[in-house]
Motif scaffolding. Sequence first.
Motif, mmCIF file in Angstrom:
data_model
loop_
_atom_site.group_PDB
_atom_site.id
_atom_site.type_symbol
_atom_site.label_atom_id
_atom_site.label_comp_id
_atom_site.label_asym_id
_atom_site.label_seq_id
_atom_site.Cartn_x
_atom_site.Cartn_y
_atom_site.Cartn_z
ATOM 1 N N ALA A 79 25.548 11.221 18.767
ATOM 2 C CA ALA A 79 24.720 10.600 17.742
ATOM 3 C C ALA A 79 24.988 9.105 17.714
ATOM 4 N N ALA A 80 23.909 8.320 17.649
ATOM 5 C CA ALA A 80 24.021 6.863 17.552
ATOM 6 C C ALA A 80 22.822 6.334 16.795
ATOM 7 N N GLN A 81 23.087 5.539 15.745
ATOM 8 C CA GLN A 81 22.036 4.920 14.941
ATOM 9 C C GLN A 81 21.045 5.952 14.411
ATOM 10 N N GLY A 82 21.599 7.074 13.964
ATOM 11 C CA GLY A 82 20.785 8.092 13.315
ATOM 12 C C GLY A 82 19.985 8.968 14.258
ATOM 13 N N ARG A 83 20.183 8.819 15.545
ATOM 14 C CA ARG A 83 19.451 9.639 16.509
ATOM 15 C C ARG A 83 20.415 10.352 17.452
ATOM 16 N N LEU B 93 18.020 20.172 25.222
ATOM 17 C CA LEU B 93 18.492 19.143 26.148
ATOM 18 C C LEU B 93 17.321 18.452 26.842
ATOM 19 N N VAL B 94 16.309 19.199 27.192
ATOM 20 C CA VAL B 94 15.135 18.617 27.851
ATOM 21 C C VAL B 94 14.416 17.669 26.904
ATOM 22 N N LEU B 95 14.271 18.052 25.634
ATOM 23 C CA LEU B 95 13.602 17.196 24.655
ATOM 24 C C LEU B 95 14.358 15.891 24.450
ATOM 25 N N LEU B 96 15.695 15.967 24.397
ATOM 26 C CA LEU B 96 16.485 14.756 24.210
ATOM 27 C C LEU B 96 16.502 13.897 25.467
ATOM 28 N N ASP B 97 16.374 14.520 26.627
ATOM 29 C CA ASP B 97 16.283 13.749 27.859
ATOM 30 C C ASP B 97 14.998 12.927 27.880
ATOM 31 N N ALA B 98 13.944 13.489 27.319
ATOM 32 C CA ALA B 98 12.660 12.785 27.273
ATOM 33 C C ALA B 98 12.668 11.682 26.219
ATOM 34 N N LEU B 99 13.325 11.937 25.073
ATOM 35 C CA LEU B 99 13.280 10.963 23.978
ATOM 36 C C LEU B 99 14.397 11.252 22.972
ATOM 37 N N PRO B 100 15.330 10.304 22.749
ATOM 38 C CA PRO B 100 16.318 10.474 21.673
ATOM 39 C C PRO B 100 15.591 10.623 20.338
ATOM 40 N N ASP B 101 16.197 11.383 19.409
ATOM 41 C CA ASP B 101 15.475 11.666 18.170
ATOM 42 C C ASP B 101 16.442 12.047 17.065
ATOM 43 N N PHE C 110 23.902 23.148 15.557
ATOM 44 C CA PHE C 110 23.877 23.373 17.006
ATOM 45 C C PHE C 110 24.051 22.051 17.755
ATOM 46 N N LEU C 111 23.409 21.000 17.294
ATOM 47 C CA LEU C 111 23.556 19.698 17.922
ATOM 48 C C LEU C 111 24.996 19.202 17.835
ATOM 49 N N ARG C 112 25.649 19.464 16.716
ATOM 50 C CA ARG C 112 27.054 19.057 16.586
ATOM 51 C C ARG C 112 27.943 19.859 17.540
ATOM 52 N N MET C 113 27.571 21.114 17.799
ATOM 53 C CA MET C 113 28.294 21.908 18.786
ATOM 54 C C MET C 113 28.088 21.318 20.179
ATOM 55 N N LEU C 114 26.859 20.971 20.522
ATOM 56 C CA LEU C 114 26.593 20.348 21.815
ATOM 57 C C LEU C 114 27.301 19.009 21.946
ATOM 58 N N SER C 115 27.463 18.307 20.810
ATOM 59 C CA SER C 115 28.215 17.047 20.815
ATOM 60 C C SER C 115 29.687 17.304 21.104
ATOM 61 N N ALA C 116 30.235 18.376 20.521
ATOM 62 C CA ALA C 116 31.638 18.732 20.779
ATOM 63 C C ALA C 116 31.859 19.073 22.245
ATOM 64 N N LEU C 117 30.837 19.561 22.908
ATOM 65 C CA LEU C 117 30.910 19.876 24.339
ATOM 66 C C LEU C 117 30.666 18.652 25.217
ATOM 67 N N GLY C 118 30.307 17.540 24.609
ATOM 68 C CA GLY C 118 30.102 16.310 25.367
ATOM 69 C C GLY C 118 28.724 16.166 25.987
ATOM 70 N N LEU C 119 27.758 16.979 25.543
ATOM 71 C CA LEU C 119 26.421 16.932 26.136
ATOM 72 C C LEU C 119 25.484 15.989 25.398
ATOM 73 N N VAL C 120 25.709 15.813 24.109
ATOM 74 C CA VAL C 120 24.888 14.896 23.309
ATOM 75 C C VAL C 120 25.815 14.065 22.437
#
Length: 336
Positions: free
Chosen positions: A79-83, A39-47, A67-77
Amino acid sequence: MVARLIRAGSARVRWRAVRDGQAAVRVAAVAAGLRTGVLVLLDALPDTTAGLARRGGWAEEPLLEAFLRMLSALGLVHAAQGRWHLTRQGRAVLADDVVRSSYQAFSGYHSGLYRDLERQLTGGAPRRDVVDHGELIARLSQAMDPFVTEILTAHLREHRPRRIIDVGCGTGGLLAHMLQVAPEARGVGIEQDPAAAALARATLADHAVADRARVVEGDAFRVLGSLEGEADWVLVANMLYYLPPEEQVALLRAVAARLRPGGAVLVISTVLTDSMFSRHFDLLLRAQQGRMALPAVPDLTARLRAVGLTPGTVLRIAPGQPVIAVVATRPGGRGR
C-alpha cells in the motif's frame, strides 16, 4: 523457550508441521490471488480497496481488504498513498507461466487429491484431473523444458532429422525448440486437449516456425495412424504415464511404426522411485479414471524393446527429481 519446546514432546515434528502448514497457506493464498484476478487487476492499475472491489465486482469490501493485507504479508502487493500496488515479486509471479501454473496446480488438483482420498478409498468415483485440467497440466509440464532442451539439442544435431513428430506436444515449447535446432525439419505436434493445442499453435507462431509445423488436435493413436510418411525423430515427453501400461505399449508400437529404419524416439518420463514426489505423482495417477501409474525404469525399457525399438542409456536429467530420458532407435537404415 527452547527448553519448553523440548519438554513439550516432538519439537522437531511440531516445528515441521507448522512450517509445512504455513507453506500450504502461502500456496493457497497466492493461487487465490491468481484465481480471483486481484493480482491481474493491480498489475493493470493500482487502486484503492473500494476501487478494486468495484472493478472486480466484489461486494465484501472488508474481506477484500483483509485478503489484500494477507497478500501484502506475502510480499506480492503493498500500500502506498492510499492505493494498492503490485510489488516486483507480484509482477514476477504473473510474468512466469510456470510459476503461475505451479501455484494453481498445487493448490488445486495436486493437493485436492488428499482432501478427496477418503471418499475414493470408500468406493467413490475416480478423479478426472487429466481430463478436466489438460491445459494446466500442459503449462505445468513446461517446468521440465530447460532440462529436456539440453538433451534434445545434442541429439538433434547428431540425427539431423527432416521430419519430427511431438506426441503430446502440450504448449508447443519443445516442438518450437526442435524446429529451431533443426532448421531443415518440418514438424507435427499431436495434442488431445483443445486449449493446450491452441497454446501450442500460438507458441509456434511466436517462435516464427509455424510455417514448418502444424498441431493436430486429437487422440494420439488416431493421429499417428492418419499421418503419411515416416519420421526421423519422435518426442514423447511427459505423457506416457497418462496411459495404462498396455496402452503405453500400444502407443510406443504406433510410434515405432511411424519411424523410418534408423529413426529414433526420445522418451522423457517421471519414473517410479521412493522419492516423495514420485510416490505422490503415482498416487495421483492411480486415483484417475483408467489404470494409470508411473513406470519403473525396467518396465519402460522393456516396453520399448517389446515394440521392436532398441533403447540406449537411461539418463537422469533433472537434479533431485525422478525424471529420465532414453533414446530408442528403430533397427535398420543408416543415420544421416
